[in-house]
Scaffold this motif. Structure first.
Motif, PDB file in Angstrom:
ATOM      1  N   SER A 224       0.817  -1.221   0.000  1.00 43.18           N
ATOM      2  CA  SER A 224       0.000   0.000   0.000  1.00 43.18           C
ATOM      3  C   SER A 224       0.843   1.259   0.000  1.00 43.18           C
ATOM      4  O   SER A 224       0.395   2.318  -0.447  1.00 43.18           O
ATOM      5  CB  SER A 224      -0.909   0.006   1.233  1.00 43.18           C
ATOM      6  OG  SER A 224      -0.126  -0.003   2.422  1.00 43.18           O
ATOM      7  N   ASP A 225       2.076   1.156   0.498  1.00 49.76           N
ATOM      8  CA  ASP A 225       2.922   2.340   0.635  1.00 49.76           C
ATOM      9  C   ASP A 225       3.702   2.667  -0.639  1.00 49.76           C
ATOM     10  O   ASP A 225       4.449   3.644  -0.656  1.00 49.76           O
ATOM     11  CB  ASP A 225       3.903   2.140   1.791  1.00 49.76           C
ATOM     12  CG  ASP A 225       3.189   1.798   3.095  1.00 49.76           C
ATOM     13  OD1 ASP A 225       2.148   2.413   3.356  1.00 49.76           O
ATOM     14  OD2 ASP A 225       3.672   0.914   3.829  1.00 49.76           O
ATOM     15  N   GLU A 226       3.542   1.860  -1.685  1.00 53.43           N
ATOM     16  CA  GLU A 226       4.283   2.106  -2.924  1.00 53.43           C
ATOM     17  C   GLU A 226       3.434   2.942  -3.882  1.00 53.43           C
ATOM     18  O   GLU A 226       2.557   2.435  -4.592  1.00 53.43           O
ATOM     19  CB  GLU A 226       4.691   0.777  -3.581  1.00 53.43           C
ATOM     20  CG  GLU A 226       5.529   0.951  -4.829  1.00 53.43           C
ATOM     21  CD  GLU A 226       6.650   1.967  -4.659  1.00 53.43           C
ATOM     22  OE1 GLU A 226       6.502   3.100  -5.177  1.00 53.43           O
ATOM     23  OE2 GLU A 226       7.638   1.629  -3.984  1.00 53.43           O
ATOM     24  N   GLU A 227       3.734   4.251  -3.912  1.00 46.01           N
ATOM     25  CA  GLU A 227       2.930   5.183  -4.708  1.00 46.01           C
ATOM     26  C   GLU A 227       3.060   4.937  -6.206  1.00 46.01           C
ATOM     27  O   GLU A 227       2.145   5.244  -6.971  1.00 46.01           O
ATOM     28  CB  GLU A 227       3.334   6.630  -4.384  1.00 46.01           C
ATOM     29  CG  GLU A 227       3.023   7.051  -2.954  1.00 46.01           C
ATOM     30  CD  GLU A 227       1.527   7.053  -2.651  1.00 46.01           C
ATOM     31  OE1 GLU A 227       0.740   7.324  -3.575  1.00 46.01           O
ATOM     32  OE2 GLU A 227       1.167   6.760  -1.495  1.00 46.01           O
ATOM     33  N   LEU A 228       4.187   4.387  -6.650  1.00 48.40           N
ATOM     34  CA  LEU A 228       4.393   4.179  -8.084  1.00 48.40           C
ATOM     35  C   LEU A 228       3.489   3.092  -8.659  1.00 48.40           C
ATOM     36  O   LEU A 228       3.233   3.076  -9.870  1.00 48.40           O
ATOM     37  CB  LEU A 228       5.859   3.817  -8.355  1.00 48.40           C
ATOM     38  CG  LEU A 228       6.876   4.933  -8.128  1.00 48.40           C
ATOM     39  CD1 LEU A 228       8.293   4.395  -8.252  1.00 48.40           C
ATOM     40  CD2 LEU A 228       6.653   6.073  -9.127  1.00 48.40           C
TER      41      LEU A 228
END
Length: 457
Positions: A224-228
């Motif tokens: 969830s923390d990977e914006e890409l």
């Protein structure tokens, strides 16, 4: 795989008649004559400097029962059972896909810049608590290794845990089209392969190729923390997330020498211990737990399954040195994300009576920003957290410079050769140390680990 020549001719497109050999039974595949087993189907590949077709007769003499043969290669050997195909690699991949469809296990595909092998091991350990499981062995995770893994699968397999690796765009796309996963996991998007892909955004796109093989019923699990990754997600499949803000997230984490304990928001009363060092492996475990939920395996069952899990070697394993030192061996691979995560764990490991040594070598395939990444990793070392650093390689020099600013130049040793590092390190070790070893596989730090343990071959 256990098939006759006639059955294989029905599974893939074969250009010659196999009537004379139709009842010959094949019990495996091999593409290395040094590893041939009786009953194997030998698969020759046409390489840039070597053509495997030249070894077909040798393979047959070594015990192979038959071989593929590429149509445009002249002079197939007379009297040897041959399956003529347009392209041997494509035929191998098509055979694997057909066999996978026939066995029809639940397929779990795992990719990511870091942690995919560890996550594979965790996933397999969990799934084995309820199902008959087959998983990728070693590093057989590419366009040849994945088909080999599938064709090595027992016919009664219920869950296949398949690792997918890549160096360039469209490589995972090929693999996911073979597997058509029921569940796909992306562990993270790191910096590995920046040299080939140019940016983390391009790496994210390459990892997301795993979704090409997903159906509407499939599940994609991603951090969830990977914006890409978020802009690349579509509604063509189901999704679930893990991470600090994910559908599954940690409520408590406690790092210990032998592993990490944690609880989650889903079942906060169940404390799970994963026997692998590092908080980052909590997130790898949570990715596997989301897949386990699809397999109707509870958190309590996950806890039991992980108690005795087996892992691939050279990946965050504790070894005992010849003099009694405790060695944290992570010499298989390295990247900025992975190195900083392991350093964080190692620095915060309680060791009131032990010294802490860090042995590091170059992180490869980082492209033009390699020095910047090495320097950033060196700056993560906190004052007073590490006693000595031993660094070897071209780019690791800037890591050493950054580390010396934190713990003092007198405590950081840089070497241009691995042999010089080994000599100095062994002279400093008394047996009263924790020693962390990490570097890209091509840097050969496994030799240092073997020297420390006395396991020199």
């Amino acid at each position: 795989m256990k098939k006759t020549m006639a059955e294989i001719a029905e599974m893939i497109q074969v250009l010659n008649s196999v009537d004379a050999w139709r009842d010959i039974e094949l019990t495996g595949v091999c593409f290395d004559t040094r590893q041939i087993k009786t009953g194997d189907l030998f698969v020759p590949f046409v390489g840039e400097s070597r053509d495997g077709h030249a070894f077909v007769t040798d393979a047959y003499d070594a015990g192979a029962s038959a071989a593929l043969w590429q149509k445009d290669v002249p002079n197939p050997p007379a009297g040897v059972p041959i399956l003529m195909v347009e392209d041997t690699l494509t035929a191998l991949q098509n055979l694997a896909k057909a066999y996978l469809q026939e066995v029809n296990p639940i397929t779990i595909a795992i990719t990511g810049s870091n942690g995919k092998t560890t996550t594979k091991d965790i996933m397999a350990a969990i799934a084995t608590s309820k199902y008959r499981v087959h998983k990728t062995g070693g590093n057989f995770n590419n366009h040849i290794g994945l088909p080999y893994t599938i064709l090595s699968m027992p016919a009664d397999t219920e869950v296949a845990v398949l690792e997918m690796g890549m160096n360039h765009r469209h490589e995972i796309e090929v693999l996911t089209k073979i597997v058509m996963p029921d569940i796909a996991i992306i562990t993270n998007v790191g910096e590995a392969h920046l040299e080939h892909l140019g940016s983390r955004a391009e790496i994210a796109k390459a990892k997301m190729e795993i979704a090409v093989g997903l159906s509407a019923a499939s599940l994609l699990i991603y951090p969830s923390d990977e914006e890409l990754l978020k802009p690349l997600i579509t509604t063509d499949y189901r999704v679930a997330t893990f991470g600090k803000s994910g559908d599954l997230r940690p409520e408590m984490m406690r790092t210990e020498m032998e592993g990490t304990s944690f609880t989650t928001n889903i079942e906060p009363d169940v404390e799970i211990f994963v026997p692998i060092v590092g908080e980052h492996n909590v997130f790898n475990t949570m990715a596997a737990m989301l897949a386990a939920k699809e397999l109707e395996i509870s958190a309590s069952d996950v806890k039991k399954a992980l108690a005795n899990m087996e892992r691939s070697t050279s990946r965050l394993e504790w070894l005992v040195g010849e003099k009694g030192s405790d060695i944290l061996n992570d010499a298989y691979n390295s990247s900025p994300t992975a190195l900083m995560a392991v350093l964080k764990t190692f620095m915060h490991l309680e060791a009131p009576t032990k010294k802490k040594f860090v042995v590091v070598a170059d992180m490869l395939e980082l492209g033009a920003d390699a020095d910047a990444f090495h320097s950033k990793a060196g700056k993560t070392i906190e004052k007073g957290s590490i006693d000595k650093v031993f660094a070897y390689g071209d780019h690791i020099k800037v890591f050493a410079q950054a580390a010396s600013e934190q713990i003092g130049q007198e405590n950081v040793f840089y070497f241009e050769t691995k042999e010089a590092l080994k000599t100095m390190l062994l002279s400093q070790v008394t047996g009263d140390e924790y020693i962390m070893v990490k570097g890209s596989y091509g840097m050969g730090l496994k030799d240092i680990v073997e020297a420390l343990t006395g396991d020199i071959k």
